[in-house]
Write an enzyme that holds these catalytic residues in place. Sequence first.
Site, PDB file in Angstrom:
ATOM      1  N   GLY A 152      33.271  44.531  44.136  1.00  0.00           N
ATOM      2  CA  GLY A 152      33.071  43.826  44.345  1.00  0.00           C
ATOM      3  C   GLY A 152      34.687  44.265  45.240  1.00  0.00           C
ATOM      4  N   CYS A 153      35.387  42.412  45.146  1.00  0.00           N
ATOM      5  CA  CYS A 153      36.923  42.913  46.255  1.00  0.00           C
ATOM      6  C   CYS A 153      37.947  43.198  44.813  1.00  0.00           C
ATOM      7  CB  CYS A 153      37.134  41.805  46.778  1.00  0.00           C
ATOM      8  SG  CYS A 153      36.437  39.967  45.422  1.00  0.00           S
ATOM      9  N   TYR A 154      38.095  42.424  43.544  1.00  0.00           N
ATOM     10  CA  TYR A 154      39.040  43.003  43.099  1.00  0.00           C
ATOM     11  C   TYR A 154      39.226  44.157  43.498  1.00  0.00           C
ATOM     12  CZ  TYR A 154      40.130  37.738  41.506  1.00  0.00           C
ATOM     13  OH  TYR A 154      40.606  36.532  42.004  1.00  0.00           O
ATOM     14  N   THR A 156      37.872  46.440  44.528  1.00  0.00           N
ATOM     15  CA  THR A 156      38.257  47.637  45.838  1.00  0.00           C
ATOM     16  C   THR A 156      39.818  48.217  45.430  1.00  0.00           C
ATOM     17  OG1 THR A 156      36.590  46.611  47.431  1.00  0.00           O
ATOM     18  CG2 THR A 156      38.923  47.495  48.038  1.00  0.00           C
ATOM     19  N   ALA A 157      40.514  46.381  45.261  1.00  0.00           N
ATOM     20  CA  ALA A 157      42.211  46.565  45.541  1.00  0.00           C
ATOM     21  C   ALA A 157      42.488  47.283  44.641  1.00  0.00           C
ATOM     22  CB  ALA A 157      42.412  45.228  45.811  1.00  0.00           C
TER      23      ALA A 157
END
EC number: 1.2.1.38
Length: 347
Positions: A152-154, A156-157
């Site tokens: 997921g994008c969140y 990843t960060a």
Amino acid sequence: MTTGFSVAVAGASGYAGGEILRLLLAHPAYTAGRLRIGVLTAGSNAGSSLIEHHPNLTPLADHKLQPTDSTLLRGHDVVFLALPHGSSAKIAEELGPQTLIIDCGADFRLTDAAAWERYYGSKHAGSWPYGLPELPGGRDALHGTKRVAVPGCYPTAALLALSPAVTAGLVEPSVTVVAVSGTTGAGRAPKAELLASEVMGSARAYNIAGAHRHTPEIAQGLKHPSGGPVSVSFTPVLIPMPRGILATCTAPTTASLSEIRDAYEDAYRTEEFIHVLPEGHLPTTKAVVGSNAVHIGLAVDPDAGVLVAVAAIDNLVKGTAGAAIQSMNLALGWPEADGLSIVGVAP
């Protein structure tokens, strides 16, 4: 090295599918004629032209979107699934074991069946190798694999911001993540809360207090040397920009900034896409837009006794499509950075 293969994209009319295609068009295998873009599918947009949804993809102007059906996807060497959560498992089951399937949805990210069922409300389909090679052991799991779960994008960060400190035991196993995201993170389906009149000039927290589906994914990816679980408090915030995530992550620490920076530099020294910024510098989302880069800034608050790690990514590139291409490269034995840029578009 694998040569001469075809690629299909299911869900090509959406933001993630379109970004995968944009990156494929710049991939050395495509420009050399070794990669062929085959069937492109969509749900309600089937029957329309790709160019209606992605006018930037002019080299693919003659492509019509087909219905998302496994019979149309069979025969391709690589299939990217950019579908709503819960839609990938059935299609993956119907495709052959020799097809490299890269799922941009959540279906195969979580290893804990109970966590999946709690957050997604359906039966757990299993787990696949996780497409974040910069995590400890992540790259080895992707070499030669036929199945990839794109993070997921969140997560990843957050994971890239926190992993070196957590893995080295430099922080307590309790982290807080507050992450702001652009509107493309919510997908392309029309929603009242994503109208320009609702988003512009406003910021909105949502799915707080452990309710967001990415919370267990962040916790799953953090490995503390104590062997116990890492508790995660995650607050996502929607802000009025199309792309980007800025994750501000904190965790209790007694370590010095020098010790922490050493851990990050050791962890990411050979990572082409991760840039630990000089001391005193903090990342911005505009510096990474359009790229697969991750910019990380570090500080220690001596009064509060916490590490502050800030990460910036493009949610559509490193947060989705770039991770998918990076994973494809590793699975096929190609140079990991092929088709991916570390240079953002600015201003």
